[in-house]
Design a protein around this motif. Structure first.
Motif, PDB file in Angstrom:
ATOM      1  N   LYS A  32       1.204  -1.471   0.270  1.00 29.01           N
ATOM      2  CA  LYS A  32      -0.111   0.189   0.090  1.00 29.01           C
ATOM      3  C   LYS A  32       0.828   1.173   0.033  1.00 29.01           C
ATOM      4  O   LYS A  32       1.967   0.908   0.611  1.00 29.01           O
ATOM      5  N   VAL A  33       0.618   2.883  -0.719  1.00 31.80           N
ATOM      6  CA  VAL A  33       1.306   3.483  -0.520  1.00 31.80           C
ATOM      7  C   VAL A  33       0.558   3.892   0.758  1.00 31.80           C
ATOM      8  O   VAL A  33      -0.307   3.975   1.296  1.00 31.80           O
ATOM      9  N   ILE A  34       1.659   4.512   1.439  1.00 33.56           N
ATOM     10  CA  ILE A  34       2.011   5.769   2.689  1.00 33.56           C
ATOM     11  C   ILE A  34       1.270   6.634   2.692  1.00 33.56           C
ATOM     12  O   ILE A  34       0.483   7.237   3.102  1.00 33.56           O
ATOM     13  N   SER A  35       2.123   7.198   1.729  1.00 28.62           N
ATOM     14  CA  SER A  35       2.099   9.430   1.649  1.00 28.62           C
ATOM     15  C   SER A  35       2.677   8.952  -0.203  1.00 28.62           C
ATOM     16  O   SER A  35       2.945   8.364  -0.186  1.00 28.62           O
ATOM     17  N   GLY A  36       1.872   9.823  -0.197  1.00 34.32           N
ATOM     18  CA  GLY A  36       2.137  10.206  -1.679  1.00 34.32           C
ATOM     19  C   GLY A  36       2.021  10.035  -3.182  1.00 34.32           C
ATOM     20  O   GLY A  36       1.083   9.112  -2.481  1.00 34.32           O
ATOM     21  N   LEU A  37       3.151   9.906  -4.237  1.00 32.96           N
ATOM     22  CA  LEU A  37       3.508   8.680  -5.061  1.00 32.96           C
ATOM     23  C   LEU A  37       2.054   9.600  -5.839  1.00 32.96           C
ATOM     24  O   LEU A  37       1.647   7.799  -6.782  1.00 32.96           O
ATOM     25  N   THR A  38       1.677  10.608  -6.171  1.00 30.12           N
ATOM     26  CA  THR A  38       0.839  11.065  -7.229  1.00 30.12           C
ATOM     27  C   THR A  38       1.476  11.165  -8.274  1.00 30.12           C
ATOM     28  O   THR A  38       2.258  11.324  -8.130  1.00 30.12           O
ATOM     29  N   ALA A  39       0.440  11.065  -9.151  1.00 26.84           N
ATOM     30  CA  ALA A  39       0.835  10.756 -10.518  1.00 26.84           C
ATOM     31  C   ALA A  39       0.386  12.084 -11.669  1.00 26.84           C
ATOM     32  O   ALA A  39      -0.980  11.714 -11.803  1.00 26.84           O
ATOM     33  N   THR A  40       0.742  12.879 -12.407  1.00 25.26           N
ATOM     34  CA  THR A  40       0.810  13.087 -13.597  1.00 25.26           C
ATOM     35  C   THR A  40       0.822  12.779 -15.242  1.00 25.26           C
ATOM     36  O   THR A  40       2.150  12.721 -14.431  1.00 25.26           O
ATOM     37  N   ALA A  41       0.331  13.961 -15.788  1.00 20.73           N
ATOM     38  CA  ALA A  41       1.196  13.607 -17.070  1.00 20.73           C
ATOM     39  C   ALA A  41       1.356  14.690 -18.397  1.00 20.73           C
ATOM     40  O   ALA A  41       0.394  15.619 -18.289  1.00 20.73           O
ATOM     41  N   THR A  42       2.001  15.033 -18.523  1.00 16.49           N
ATOM     42  CA  THR A  42       2.311  16.172 -19.554  1.00 16.49           C
ATOM     43  C   THR A  42       2.693  15.497 -21.108  1.00 16.49           C
ATOM     44  O   THR A  42       4.091  15.212 -21.468  1.00 16.49           O
ATOM     45  N   GLY A  43       2.373  15.346 -22.356  1.00 11.73           N
ATOM     46  CA  GLY A  43       2.043  14.838 -23.372  1.00 11.73           C
ATOM     47  C   GLY A  43       2.969  13.406 -23.275  1.00 11.73           C
ATOM     48  O   GLY A  43       1.598  12.280 -21.920  1.00 11.73           O
ATOM     49  N   LEU A  44       3.892  12.909 -23.450  1.00  4.91           N
ATOM     50  CA  LEU A  44       4.229  11.403 -23.447  1.00  4.91           C
ATOM     51  C   LEU A  44       4.642  11.312 -21.785  1.00  4.91           C
ATOM     52  O   LEU A  44       5.133   9.409 -21.746  1.00  4.91           O
ATOM     53  N   ASN A  45       4.914  12.148 -20.940  1.00  5.21           N
ATOM     54  CA  ASN A  45       5.630  12.177 -19.610  1.00  5.21           C
ATOM     55  C   ASN A  45       5.079  11.860 -18.812  1.00  5.21           C
ATOM     56  O   ASN A  45       3.786  12.538 -18.652  1.00  5.21           O
ATOM     57  N   VAL A  46       5.343  11.587 -17.860  1.00  2.11           N
ATOM     58  CA  VAL A  46       4.282  11.156 -16.219  1.00  2.11           C
ATOM     59  C   VAL A  46       5.598  10.920 -14.971  1.00  2.11           C
ATOM     60  O   VAL A  46       6.903  10.940 -14.947  1.00  2.11           O
ATOM     61  N   TYR A  47       4.712  11.952 -14.296  1.00  3.18           N
ATOM     62  CA  TYR A  47       5.353  12.835 -13.492  1.00  3.18           C
ATOM     63  C   TYR A  47       5.220  12.161 -12.452  1.00  3.18           C
ATOM     64  O   TYR A  47       3.424  12.278 -12.018  1.00  3.18           O
ATOM     65  N   LEU A  48       5.535  11.660 -11.512  1.00  3.23           N
ATOM     66  CA  LEU A  48       5.572  10.603 -10.270  1.00  3.23           C
ATOM     67  C   LEU A  48       5.960  11.757  -8.819  1.00  3.23           C
ATOM     68  O   LEU A  48       7.310  11.918  -8.420  1.00  3.23           O
ATOM     69  N   ALA A  49       4.795  12.128  -7.753  1.00  5.80           N
ATOM     70  CA  ALA A  49       5.537  13.311  -6.766  1.00  5.80           C
ATOM     71  C   ALA A  49       6.529  12.162  -5.421  1.00  5.80           C
ATOM     72  O   ALA A  49       6.144  10.665  -5.737  1.00  5.80           O
ATOM     73  N   ALA A  50       7.097  13.173  -4.901  1.00 12.67           N
ATOM     74  CA  ALA A  50       7.559  12.269  -3.981  1.00 12.67           C
ATOM     75  C   ALA A  50       6.586  11.392  -2.806  1.00 12.67           C
ATOM     76  O   ALA A  50       5.291  11.682  -2.886  1.00 12.67           O
ATOM     77  N   GLY A  51       7.066  10.454  -2.377  1.00  6.82           N
ATOM     78  CA  GLY A  51       5.756   9.777  -1.589  1.00  6.82           C
ATOM     79  C   GLY A  51       6.873   8.436  -0.748  1.00  6.82           C
ATOM     80  O   GLY A  51       7.971   7.893  -1.536  1.00  6.82           O
ATOM     81  N   LYS A  52       6.074   7.195   0.271  1.00  8.63           N
ATOM     82  CA  LYS A  52       6.542   6.303   0.480  1.00  8.63           C
ATOM     83  C   LYS A  52       5.087   5.668   0.326  1.00  8.63           C
ATOM     84  O   LYS A  52       4.355   5.479   0.231  1.00  8.63           O
ATOM     85  N   ALA A  53       5.759   3.860   0.370  1.00  8.19           N
ATOM     86  CA  ALA A  53       5.285   2.738  -0.195  1.00  8.19           C
ATOM     87  C   ALA A  53       5.438   1.788   1.102  1.00  8.19           C
ATOM     88  O   ALA A  53       6.409   1.509   0.960  1.00  8.19           O
ATOM     89  N   LEU A  54       5.112   1.265   0.979  1.00  7.91           N
ATOM     90  CA  LEU A  54       4.896  -0.598   1.850  1.00  7.91           C
ATOM     91  C   LEU A  54       4.928  -1.649   1.019  1.00  7.91           C
ATOM     92  O   LEU A  54       4.105  -1.525   0.123  1.00  7.91           O
TER      93      LEU A  54
END
Length: 274
Positions: A32-54
């Protein structure tokens, strides 16, 4: 010596043993994601935010926004990939300030097919999906994998029901106060299983006569005669969420789903999640 203890003086604690412990303690909160790790896209680029997961009992942190680039006209997943076939390295001298470990077993990657081996039982590769993506010639559409995201510190649980719920039977407890139900059961071949039913969603199953259901899962196989049977569990609720039924089916030799006997599969405990 076959008997080992890890939380003892002078014991050698391997990363695998550590991960097994955390995975067991986390139970349904592992992967599971603990915090953050949300993603957005511009064109063909995917941007993944900082965050933590177990992930498989391993704490993973993305320290800053990461960029991944999708190939045009592809579909797949934005994943945290753990690959234990790789060898970790380091730079500098151990015990000094210039020592830096290099983790080659962990990466962020766009993958077309998920590979979910159990790393705590001899597996080597686990792809943890954060988002599904679909790329056209110029853009990427992202869909959050909701099962991977949960605020693990604010879930409240209680035992909602215990008993012997078999295929073709129903219980009439009012589950409308819960967001989801975690069902614990045993299948035909004595395999224990856990299935979480999301009460916020509803689907229609043609295999169950068009009846509404909220989740289904293959729960193992059982050799019976010449046929290799695959078992399927479906837990259904009415819109009021206060009438819960269970169906257990198996796939026959021609690929059709067939109703099983009332004793083939049963649930013995249901935990409600707010």
């Amino acid at each position: 010596m076959t008997l080992k203890g890890y939380q003892f003086d002078k014991a050698k604690v391997t990363p695998e043993a550590d991960a097994q412990l955390y995975s067991y303690l986390a139970q349904s909160y592992d992967n599971k994601v603990i915090s953050g790790l949300t993603a957005t896209a511009t064109g063909l680029n995917v941007y993944l935010a900082a965050g933590k997961a177990l992930v498989q009992g391993r704490l993973v942190e993305n320290g800053q926004q990461a960029q991944l680039t999708a190939q045009a006209n592809k579909i797949g997943y934005v994943c945290i990939v753990i690959d234990l076939t790789q060898t970790n390295t380091s730079t500098g001298t151990p015990g000094t300030s210039d020592y830096v470990p290099v983790n080659n077993q962990l990466r962020l990657e766009l993958v077309e097919t998920l590979n979910k081996q159990n790393l705590n039982a001899g597996g080597f590769v686990y792809t943890f999906p954060l988002y599904a993506y679909e790329a056209t010639a110029a853009t990427v559409t992202l869909t959050k994998v909701s099962d991977s995201f949960r605020d693990v510190f604010h879930d409240t649980k209680e035992i909602a029901w215990t008993g012997n719920l078999t295929a073709g039977t129903a219980i009439y407890d009012d589950f409308s106060r819960f967001r989801s139900l975690i069902c614990y059961g045993i299948s035909q071949n004595k395999t224990q299983f856990v299935i979480e039913v999301d009460l916020t969603k509803s689907l229609i199953s043609s295999e169950l006569g068009g009846r509404d259901f909220v989740s289904n899962i293959a729960i193992g196989s059982h050799a019976e005669g010449a046929a290799n049977r695959e078992w399927k569990l479906a837990v259904g609720t009415v819109l009021a969420k206060n009438n819960t039924t269970l169906d257990a089916r198996y796939r026959d030799g021609t690929g059709n789903w067939v109703a099983s006997s009332s004793t083939a599969t049963f649930i013995y405990k249901i935990v409600g999640v707010y």
